[in-house]
Design a protein around this motif. Structure first.
Motif, mmCIF file in Angstrom:
data_model
loop_
_atom_site.group_PDB
_atom_site.id
_atom_site.type_symbol
_atom_site.label_atom_id
_atom_site.label_comp_id
_atom_site.label_asym_id
_atom_site.label_seq_id
_atom_site.Cartn_x
_atom_site.Cartn_y
_atom_site.Cartn_z
ATOM 1 N N PRO A 8 -8.894 -0.893 2.575
ATOM 2 C CA PRO A 8 -8.282 -2.071 3.208
ATOM 3 C C PRO A 8 -7.203 -1.687 4.231
ATOM 4 N N GLU A 9 -6.448 -0.637 3.938
ATOM 5 C CA GLU A 9 -5.409 -0.196 4.869
ATOM 6 C C GLU A 9 -6.020 0.336 6.164
ATOM 7 N N ARG A 10 -7.068 1.133 6.053
ATOM 8 C CA ARG A 10 -7.746 1.656 7.252
ATOM 9 C C ARG A 10 -8.340 0.522 8.075
ATOM 10 N N ILE A 11 -8.895 -0.456 7.408
ATOM 11 C CA ILE A 11 -9.496 -1.589 8.125
ATOM 12 C C ILE A 11 -8.410 -2.341 8.889
#
Length: 87
Positions: free
Chosen positions: A58-61
């Protein structure tokens, strides 16, 4: 004009027309080969779907930035010479 002169002139016009047609065809063929055709490219991912899901946290997205997309103009390349709407 005599018959020979008319015939000679007709052959000159005919041969000039044929030469121009061949030159035009050669030009179109070379222009066709040189046209840049942006569009869809395919890249096959070699990782498994599970590895890909693990990578895209989720953080990378949230931090991901969109890739620059090519701009396709409808009258680029050979179409500009052939399609009436591009004239």
């Amino acid at each position: 004009m005599t018959g020979g002169h008319k015939r000679g002139r007709a052959w000159a016009i005919f041969s000039t027309s044929v030469a121009l047609a061949f030159c035009g065809a050669a030009w179109m063929a070379s222009a066709w080969a040189d046209t840049h055709r942006p569009g869809v490219s395919v890249h096959r991912e070699e990782k498994s779907p599970e590895e890909i899901r693990k990578y895209w946290t989720p953080e990378r997205i949230r931090q991901a930035e969109p890739a620059e997309m090519p701009v396709v103009h409808p009258c680029d390349g050979l179409k500009s010479a052939l399609h009436p709407s591009c004239w």
